[in-house]
Design a protein around this motif. Structure first.
Motif, PDB file in Angstrom:
ATOM      1  N   SER A  85      36.177 -32.775-112.731  1.00  6.29           N
ATOM      2  CA  SER A  85      36.432 -31.415-113.232  1.00  6.29           C
ATOM      3  C   SER A  85      35.322 -30.865-114.112  1.00  6.29           C
ATOM      4  O   SER A  85      35.359 -29.698-114.490  1.00  6.29           O
ATOM      5  CB  SER A  85      37.733 -31.369-114.031  1.00  6.29           C
ATOM      6  OG  SER A  85      38.582 -32.402-113.696  1.00  6.29           O
ATOM      7  N   ILE A  86      34.371 -31.709-114.475  1.00  7.22           N
ATOM      8  CA  ILE A  86      33.350 -31.265-115.434  1.00  7.22           C
ATOM      9  C   ILE A  86      32.570 -30.031-114.946  1.00  7.22           C
ATOM     10  O   ILE A  86      32.402 -29.066-115.703  1.00  7.22           O
ATOM     11  CB  ILE A  86      32.402 -32.425-115.795  1.00  7.22           C
ATOM     12  CG1 ILE A  86      33.172 -33.542-116.514  1.00  7.22           C
ATOM     13  CG2 ILE A  86      31.240 -31.958-116.650  1.00  7.22           C
ATOM     14  CD1 ILE A  86      33.649 -33.183-117.902  1.00  7.22           C
ATOM     15  N   PRO A  87      32.126 -29.997-113.711  1.00  9.45           N
ATOM     16  CA  PRO A  87      31.355 -28.815-113.283  1.00  9.45           C
ATOM     17  C   PRO A  87      32.145 -27.508-113.373  1.00  9.45           C
ATOM     18  O   PRO A  87      31.580 -26.472-113.749  1.00  9.45           O
ATOM     19  CB  PRO A  87      31.007 -29.126-111.815  1.00  9.45           C
ATOM     20  CG  PRO A  87      31.064 -30.600-111.710  1.00  9.45           C
ATOM     21  CD  PRO A  87      32.150 -31.028-112.646  1.00  9.45           C
ATOM     22  N   ILE A  88      33.446 -27.560-113.087  1.00  7.46           N
ATOM     23  CA  ILE A  88      34.259 -26.351-113.164  1.00  7.46           C
ATOM     24  C   ILE A  88      34.362 -25.885-114.621  1.00  7.46           C
ATOM     25  O   ILE A  88      34.210 -24.700-114.923  1.00  7.46           O
ATOM     26  CB  ILE A  88      35.687 -26.612-112.619  1.00  7.46           C
ATOM     27  CG1 ILE A  88      35.618 -27.461-111.347  1.00  7.46           C
ATOM     28  CG2 ILE A  88      36.428 -25.311-112.383  1.00  7.46           C
ATOM     29  CD1 ILE A  88      36.964 -28.030-110.913  1.00  7.46           C
ATOM     30  N   ILE A  89      34.608 -26.836-115.512  1.00 11.33           N
ATOM     31  CA  ILE A  89      34.700 -26.504-116.932  1.00 11.33           C
ATOM     32  C   ILE A  89      33.370 -25.934-117.411  1.00 11.33           C
ATOM     33  O   ILE A  89      33.324 -24.953-118.164  1.00 11.33           O
ATOM     34  CB  ILE A  89      35.096 -27.752-117.761  1.00 11.33           C
ATOM     35  CG1 ILE A  89      36.471 -28.256-117.320  1.00 11.33           C
ATOM     36  CG2 ILE A  89      35.085 -27.453-119.243  1.00 11.33           C
ATOM     37  CD1 ILE A  89      36.941 -29.516-118.021  1.00 11.33           C
ATOM     38  N   TYR A  90      32.298 -26.550-116.954  1.00 11.99           N
ATOM     39  CA  TYR A  90      30.962 -26.107-117.352  1.00 11.99           C
ATOM     40  C   TYR A  90      30.727 -24.655-116.929  1.00 11.99           C
ATOM     41  O   TYR A  90      30.246 -23.842-117.721  1.00 11.99           O
ATOM     42  CB  TYR A  90      29.923 -27.032-116.719  1.00 11.99           C
ATOM     43  CG  TYR A  90      28.488 -26.638-116.972  1.00 11.99           C
ATOM     44  CD1 TYR A  90      27.962 -26.709-118.255  1.00 11.99           C
ATOM     45  CD2 TYR A  90      27.665 -26.211-115.932  1.00 11.99           C
ATOM     46  CE1 TYR A  90      26.644 -26.358-118.497  1.00 11.99           C
ATOM     47  CE2 TYR A  90      26.352 -25.857-116.166  1.00 11.99           C
ATOM     48  CZ  TYR A  90      25.844 -25.931-117.443  1.00 11.99           C
ATOM     49  OH  TYR A  90      24.545 -25.584-117.679  1.00 11.99           O
ATOM     50  N   GLU A  91      31.082 -24.337-115.698  1.00 10.07           N
ATOM     51  CA  GLU A  91      30.920 -22.979-115.183  1.00 10.07           C
ATOM     52  C   GLU A  91      31.599 -21.956-116.094  1.00 10.07           C
ATOM     53  O   GLU A  91      31.000 -20.963-116.515  1.00 10.07           O
ATOM     54  CB  GLU A  91      31.544 -22.877-113.777  1.00 10.07           C
ATOM     55  CG  GLU A  91      30.688 -23.478-112.684  1.00 10.07           C
ATOM     56  CD  GLU A  91      29.405 -22.709-112.473  1.00 10.07           C
ATOM     57  OE1 GLU A  91      29.481 -21.468-112.345  1.00 10.07           O
ATOM     58  OE2 GLU A  91      28.329 -23.338-112.466  1.00 10.07           O
ATOM     59  N   VAL A  92      32.870 -22.212-116.390  1.00 11.74           N
ATOM     60  CA  VAL A  92      33.645 -21.284-117.209  1.00 11.74           C
ATOM     61  C   VAL A  92      32.989 -21.061-118.560  1.00 11.74           C
ATOM     62  O   VAL A  92      32.787 -19.918-119.005  1.00 11.74           O
ATOM     63  CB  VAL A  92      35.082 -21.824-117.429  1.00 11.74           C
ATOM     64  CG1 VAL A  92      35.873 -20.878-118.330  1.00 11.74           C
ATOM     65  CG2 VAL A  92      35.792 -22.012-116.103  1.00 11.74           C
ATOM     66  N   HIS A  93      32.634 -22.162-119.212  1.00 14.01           N
ATOM     67  CA  HIS A  93      32.122 -22.034-120.576  1.00 14.01           C
ATOM     68  C   HIS A  93      30.703 -21.498-120.621  1.00 14.01           C
ATOM     69  O   HIS A  93      30.293 -20.888-121.608  1.00 14.01           O
ATOM     70  CB  HIS A  93      32.236 -23.377-121.303  1.00 14.01           C
ATOM     71  CG  HIS A  93      33.632 -23.652-121.747  1.00 14.01           C
ATOM     72  ND1 HIS A  93      34.127 -23.229-122.956  1.00 14.01           N
ATOM     73  CD2 HIS A  93      34.657 -24.237-121.098  1.00 14.01           C
ATOM     74  CE1 HIS A  93      35.391 -23.583-123.054  1.00 14.01           C
ATOM     75  NE2 HIS A  93      35.753 -24.200-121.934  1.00 14.01           N
TER      76      HIS A  93
END
Lengths: 197, 576
Positions: free
Chosen positions: B445-453
């Motif tokens: 899930s890290i890349p998705i979280i990164y995108e948002v932030h």
């Protein structure tokens, strides 16, 4: 249970009621007095010089997680020692240390998890007395109470500190590190050598 | 000595000049398990002989005779070998019979096909007899040999971790084997179905610290013990600093800045990264890339805490402060009720005075080796602009902290991706460090979280670039709350499993363990472990709520942002 890294690295988690002074204490320790500018403490790793040797501390705050038990549990995992905070000007926060925080950390990390009790905002004690604000002063936590609590739960030490003036801040972390070393006989002699000179 | 199978076809002169005849030499060979049956299946002329010599002569005109020996030693074998006759071992016959293939055409004696198709190169063998023996065994097993190393070589058999051949093999990813591999393969020569590159033969790969004797300097006792154990597991030995047998001196370049003694030129003096790097790539890393270099003495005196001078000074200072502390605690101990303190000799005021004394800074001996929050990784400027001569409102101050911590957070996510996730996904020298599904479990899930932030951070920095109290911060948070809603629950719910996976892999795969060690010492990680970095997303939302609540307090009741901030708090709370 996960394997623990075999190095002299100590994970310390600071717990206590919201607004009792956890974040300021951590920021004051890490940022050397400039901490009161920040509302958030971000987990970090620092070297702590104990004189004869250096121990690596991994510091964690639960600020903001007071309402989320499941999140706190994730932060507690693999903790080596706790700093249980209360606000010296709010007796209720000591009650919560007794009935909420201490039972919680013990149930999650074991009965023998080392911890120290820390009264934050010790400077308020002075102010309330100086200004003769008797009403508020009634809410001050007495040393006797803390002493009893510390003895009953087997706290390694208890302190009052003032993060605002940097008073006893270092001692809080020194004591919690030693509390942890005390449980690690294999490390104790090595790291405390020269500490009591 | 009788012809068993004489119904061989009439020779077709156009296709084969000579008929293949098999001569089984010695009774021992004739009794080889399964050989007779295999010979029948091959449909060749088979003859038996005690020494094979009587079939040498007519071999020249009528038959192409293959002599089968059970044992590739002895006078008879040597004799036929010297005369350049085709010699085979029973396993070759069995294998061909089994797979219904014709006998291979061999010029050298071929006992079995364990190494067929392998191209082998040797390095580091000095003893001529030893190398001759190895070369022969490889040939007997069907392997071929090259004198020089090239990309076509499939395996390097080494007796050293030095030299160009070794270096090239490592960089090309060619497996490097020990001589035991050859001997072990030879000992299984009767197994006509196996191969020298079977999984269980890979234990004879050369270990990274083969024939290396390591000494360690500057590490804590515990770390050193751990490293010595690892050294042994990785095929090396260890010795105290100064030992004559030492080949590598491994130095903790964080604590040691200077060598206290002169070393002879034969010893490699390397940084600890060499150690973990070697394990990670499963080969002895190039020492020249990790050479320890002294820090210039003119600047270390002033800047680094590790030098003896600075340290003793610090220790003295620490002792003083401890002494002062014990004095303080006599008077200032919390056991004494505060009211009494006033009347005591050492009054509260003078005490607090001494606490504020600059010479006495309580925390002066903490050293932050690296910034706890990496900022360099991020391309966009992270420090919020603070135009001079303008009073920063409390609200702006909080907004700035929101941006600052957001930037730090994005930096950490970036680090997780760049330092850990991507290298693990890329091709590693020596094969993948951990299975692909574990990488997915850990970093899913890290890349998705990164995108948002990343987007949230951009919006915030845009707002702060031209800040005024009526700009809506709540609206920005709300804009991204649905993105957070998609990214977080998955991560938080499975965090426990993520962590378990990291720990499991750390234990199970020594190369991953080494990889983590190296990563942790990279400045952008701030010496935090992967697990410590991975918990940040769990902690970020509560911190954000805290800041938003602060912001709400500082927002004017008439501000249009009031409602938005309130809403954004609710939205973020919903995510958690």
């Amino acid at each position: 249970m996960a394997a623990r890294s075999p190095f002299a690295r100590c994970k310390i988690v600071v717990v206590g009621d919201q607004f009792c002074g956890k974040t300021l204490l951590l920021n004051s320790f890490v940022n050397k007095g400039k901490g009161h500018e920040f509302a958030i403490f971000e987990s970090c790793v620092v070297d702590f010089d104990l004189g004869s040797s250096t121990i690596t501390l991994s510091l964690h705050d639960i600020s903001g997680q007071e309402d989320y038990e499941s999140m706190r549990n994730l932060t507690y995992a693999d903790a080596d020692a706790f700093v249980v905070c209360y606000d010296v000007s709010k007796r209720e926060t000591l009650k919560n240390a007794e009935f909420k925080w201490l039972p919680e950390i013990r149930s999650k990390c074991g009965e023998d998890i080392p911890f120290i009790l820390v009264g934050c905002k010790a400077d308020l004690r002075q102010i309330l007395h100086n200004n003769d604000l008797h009403k508020k002063a009634l809410d001050l936590v007495s040393i006797k109470e803390v002493e009893r609590l510390a003895a009953r739960f087997g706290a390694y030490a208890f302190f009052e500190c003032s993060a605002k003036y940097g008073r006893n801040v270092r001692q809080v972390f020194e004591a919690s590190t030693k509390a942890w070393l005390d449980t690690r006989e294999d490390l104790y002699a090595y790291f405390t050598e020269g500490l009591y000179c | 000595m009788s012809v068993i199978n004489s119904d061989s076809n009439v020779k077709d002169i156009n296709q084969t000049a000579l008929e293949t005849r098999i001569c089984v030499v010695s009774d021992d060979t004739a009794n080889y398990d399964g050989l007779n049956q295999a010979l029948q299946e091959l449909e060749c002329t088979v003859v038996y002989s005690t020494n094979g010599l009587e079939y040498i002569d007519d071999a020249a005109d009528k038959y192409d005779t293959v002599f089968v020996f059970n044992n590739f030693e002895g006078r008879d074998y040597d004799c036929l070998h010297k005369m350049d006759h085709r010699i085979m071992g029973p396993p070759v016959i069995l294998k061909c019979a089994n797979s219904k293939e014709p006998l291979p055409y061999n010029t050298r004696p071929l006992y079995c096909t364990l190494m067929s198709q392998l191209i082998i190169c040797f390095t580091g063998f000095r003893n001529k007899a030893e190398i001759t023996r190895l070369v022969n065994l490889v040939h007997h097993m069907g392997g071929s040999i090259r004198k020089d190393f090239s990309t076509r070589v499939t395996h390097l058999v080494a007796n050293t971790t030095n030299g160009n051949k070794y270096r090239t093999a490592v960089s090309l990813g060619t497996p490097v084997m020990t001589e035991q591999w050859v001997h072990q393969a030879w000992s299984t020569r009767h197994d006509s179905t196996g191969s020298a590159i079977d999984e269980d033969m890979m234990q004879y790969k050369m270990m990274p610290f083969f024939c290396c004797c390591l000494s360690f300097m500057g590490f804590s006792d515990e770390e050193q013990k751990h490293m010595e154990e690892v050294t042994q597991m990785q095929g090396g030995s260890s010795a105290p600093v100064g030992d004559k047998s030492c080949t590598h001196l491994v130095i903790d370049d964080v604590t040691v800045k200077d060598l206290p003694f002169e070393c002879n030129g034969k010893i490699h003096i390397v940084k600890s990264e060499w150690f973990w790097g070697s394990i990670q790539m499963a080969a002895c890393a190039d020492e020249t890339m990790y050479r320890f270099t002294k820090v210039d003495s003119s600047d270390h005196k002033t800047s680094t805490p590790g030098t003896p001078v600075a340290r003793s000074r610090k220790r003295r200072r620490l002792r003083e402060s401890i002494a002062a502390l014990s004095k303080e605690s006599e008077h200032e101990s919390p056991h004494v009720p505060p009211r009494k303190r006033r009347s005591s000799d050492m009054g509260m005021l003078s005490m607090s005075g001494s606490f504020l004394d600059a010479s006495h800074t309580p925390d002066s001996s903490i050293t932050l080796r690296t910034a706890c929050t990496p900022q360099s990784v991020d391309t966009a400027p992270t420090t919020p602009p603070a135009p001079p001569k303008r009073i920063i409102s409390k609200r702006e101050h909080i907004a700035m902290e929101l941006l600052q911590t957001e930037s730090n957070y994005v930096g950490i996510l970036h680090t997780i991706i760049k330092v850990f996730k991507e290298p693990l996904e890329q091709n590693q020298t020596g094969g993948p460090l951990i299975p692909a599904e574990d990488i997915k479990t850990i970093f899913g899930s890290i890349p998705i979280i990164y995108e948002v932030h990343m987007k949230l951070k951009e919006d915030l920095s845009e707002l702060l670039a031209d800040y005024s109290d009526d700009k809506s911060i709540g609206e920005i948070i709300l804009r991204h709350s649905s993105g957070m809603m998609k990214a977080y629950p998955q991560f938080v719910n499975y965090f426990e499993m993520t962590k378990e996976t990291v720990n499991k892999c750390d234990k199970q795969f020594p190369r991953f363990h080494a990889f983590l060690k190296i990563c942790q010492s990279k400045p952008e990680c701030g010496r935090q472990t992967l697990c410590e970095l991975l918990i940040r997303p769990v902690q970020r939302l509560p911190s954000m709520i805290l800041l938003l609540q602060d912001l709400l307090k500082r927002t004017d009741s008439s501000s249009p942002d009031l409602e938005q901030v309130e809403k954004s708090i609710t939205a973020v709370k919903e995510v958690t």
